[in-house]
Design a protein around this motif. Structure first.
Motif, PDB file in Angstrom:
ATOM      1  N   ARG A  56       0.821  -1.212   0.000  1.00  0.00           N
ATOM      2  CA  ARG A  56       0.000   0.000   0.000  1.00  0.00           C
ATOM      3  C   ARG A  56       0.853   1.258   0.000  1.00  0.00           C
ATOM      4  N   TRP A  57       1.944   1.248   0.757  1.00  0.00           N
ATOM      5  CA  TRP A  57       2.758   2.457   0.841  1.00  0.00           C
ATOM      6  C   TRP A  57       3.426   2.772  -0.485  1.00  0.00           C
ATOM      7  N   ARG A  58       3.781   1.757  -1.261  1.00  0.00           N
ATOM      8  CA  ARG A  58       4.384   2.018  -2.566  1.00  0.00           C
ATOM      9  C   ARG A  58       3.361   2.614  -3.520  1.00  0.00           C
ATOM     10  N   ARG A  59       2.167   2.063  -3.502  1.00  0.00           N
ATOM     11  CA  ARG A  59       1.113   2.601  -4.369  1.00  0.00           C
ATOM     12  C   ARG A  59       0.755   4.030  -3.962  1.00  0.00           C
ATOM     13  N   GLY A  60       0.672   4.274  -2.658  1.00  0.00           N
ATOM     14  CA  GLY A  60       0.339   5.615  -2.191  1.00  0.00           C
ATOM     15  C   GLY A  60       1.419   6.637  -2.508  1.00  0.00           C
ATOM     16  N   LEU A  61       2.686   6.265  -2.317  1.00  0.00           N
ATOM     17  CA  LEU A  61       3.768   7.196  -2.628  1.00  0.00           C
ATOM     18  C   LEU A  61       3.862   7.482  -4.123  1.00  0.00           C
ATOM     19  N   ALA A  62       3.624   6.469  -4.942  1.00  0.00           N
ATOM     20  CA  ALA A  62       3.640   6.693  -6.391  1.00  0.00           C
ATOM     21  C   ALA A  62       2.560   7.691  -6.791  1.00  0.00           C
ATOM     22  N   TRP A  63       1.374   7.564  -6.188  1.00  0.00           N
ATOM     23  CA  TRP A  63       0.308   8.521  -6.488  1.00  0.00           C
ATOM     24  C   TRP A  63       0.683   9.920  -6.009  1.00  0.00           C
ATOM     25  N   LEU A  64       1.308  10.031  -4.838  1.00  0.00           N
ATOM     26  CA  LEU A  64       1.692  11.343  -4.323  1.00  0.00           C
ATOM     27  C   LEU A  64       2.697  12.038  -5.240  1.00  0.00           C
TER      28      LEU A  64
END
Length: 264
Positions: A56-64
């Motif tokens: 989840r953190w990788r997906r969230g950081l990529a979106w950010l």
């Protein structure tokens, strides 16, 4: 048991057993049968291997990272729009000509002439703001579309976090390349969910449609979360992925990074 047996060797019967309790005579063994007397069912193809789950953190950081680029673009467009409106206000010759024309049409009514000039300036400023929001949505779509199509499914954020957008795997486990239509659909849904509806609400607000702006803003918030929450749960497929038939998966490292060194 009835039936004749074959020649007996040193260690018992060799081969060629006779019919024993309904079994056919003959040498060796026939095809394997199941308990019901039927051949076993042919093997079925196994399902395609599931894609490895993305943290989840990788997906969230990529979106950010990608959203930070959009915010930077919004700031640049805002600065450009501000200068356009300022240039409109300080355009003395053009403003004087507009005022003279409004004065001639008002038959000496200075209040009416001033209202006409002010309305013209306001409409020009609103038009500039709406053009900026439209440009922001279009550029966001073009960024997503170009990154998915030309960079093999990687926006800047996904490239930095080791992710890429790909198609769903076939039953045999193979995955085809991302098609142009899929990139366009995913880019459009992403641009609408992240920016488009919010930009529409802002345009309605600037135009004076306060109730419609509030309704559109509520819809924008709902669509944003409907697109974001599924990307963090279950199969990690956002609303854009489901519309386009895509998925986000980790990028496999090249062999030269994963191949171990030969032991002496």
């Amino acid at each position: 048991m009835a039936g004749s047996a074959g020649p007996v060797g040193e260690f018992g019967p060799a081969e060629g057993y006779g019919a024993v309790d309904g079994y056919p005579a003959g040498g060796g063994f026939g095809p394997a049968l199941d308990y019901a007397g039927y051949p076993p069912a042919p093997p079925t193809l196994s399902a395609a291997p599931a894609a490895p789950a993305v943290a989840r953190w990788r997906r969230g950081l990529a979106w950010l990272v990608d959203f930070a680029l959009v915010l930077g673009l919004a700031v640049l467009l805002g600065v450009l729009t501000f200068h356009r409106i300022a240039a409109l206000l300080v355009s003395i010759p053009g403003l004087a000509g507009e005022s003279a024309w409004q004065l001639l049409q008002s038959h000496g009514n200075l209040v009416r002439a001033g209202e006409g000039v002010g309305r013209h300036l306001w409409q020009s400023a609103v038009s500039d703001v709406r053009q900026a929001f439209l440009a922001l949505v279009l550029l966001t779509f073009l960024y997503q579309f170009a990154a998915l199509l030309l960079a093999r499914g990687r926006t800047l954020g996904k490239a930095l976090l080791g992710l890429r957008v790909g198609t769903l795997p076939a039953p045999d486990g193979r995955s085809a390349g991302l098609r142009r239509g899929q990139a366009a659909i995913r880019g459009a849904v992403t641009a609408i969910a992240d920016i488009g509806l919010f930009a529409t609400a802002c345009c309605l607000l600037v135009g004076g449609s306060f109730l419609l702006a509030a309704v559109c803003w509520a819809i924008a918030v709902a669509v944003f979360w409907c697109n974001a929450v599924p990307a963090l749960l279950g199969g990690r497929r956002s609303l854009a992925d489901r519309f386009a038939g895509t998925r986000v998966a980790p990028v496999a490292l090249p062999d030269r990074f994963t191949r171990g060194r030969a032991t002496p």
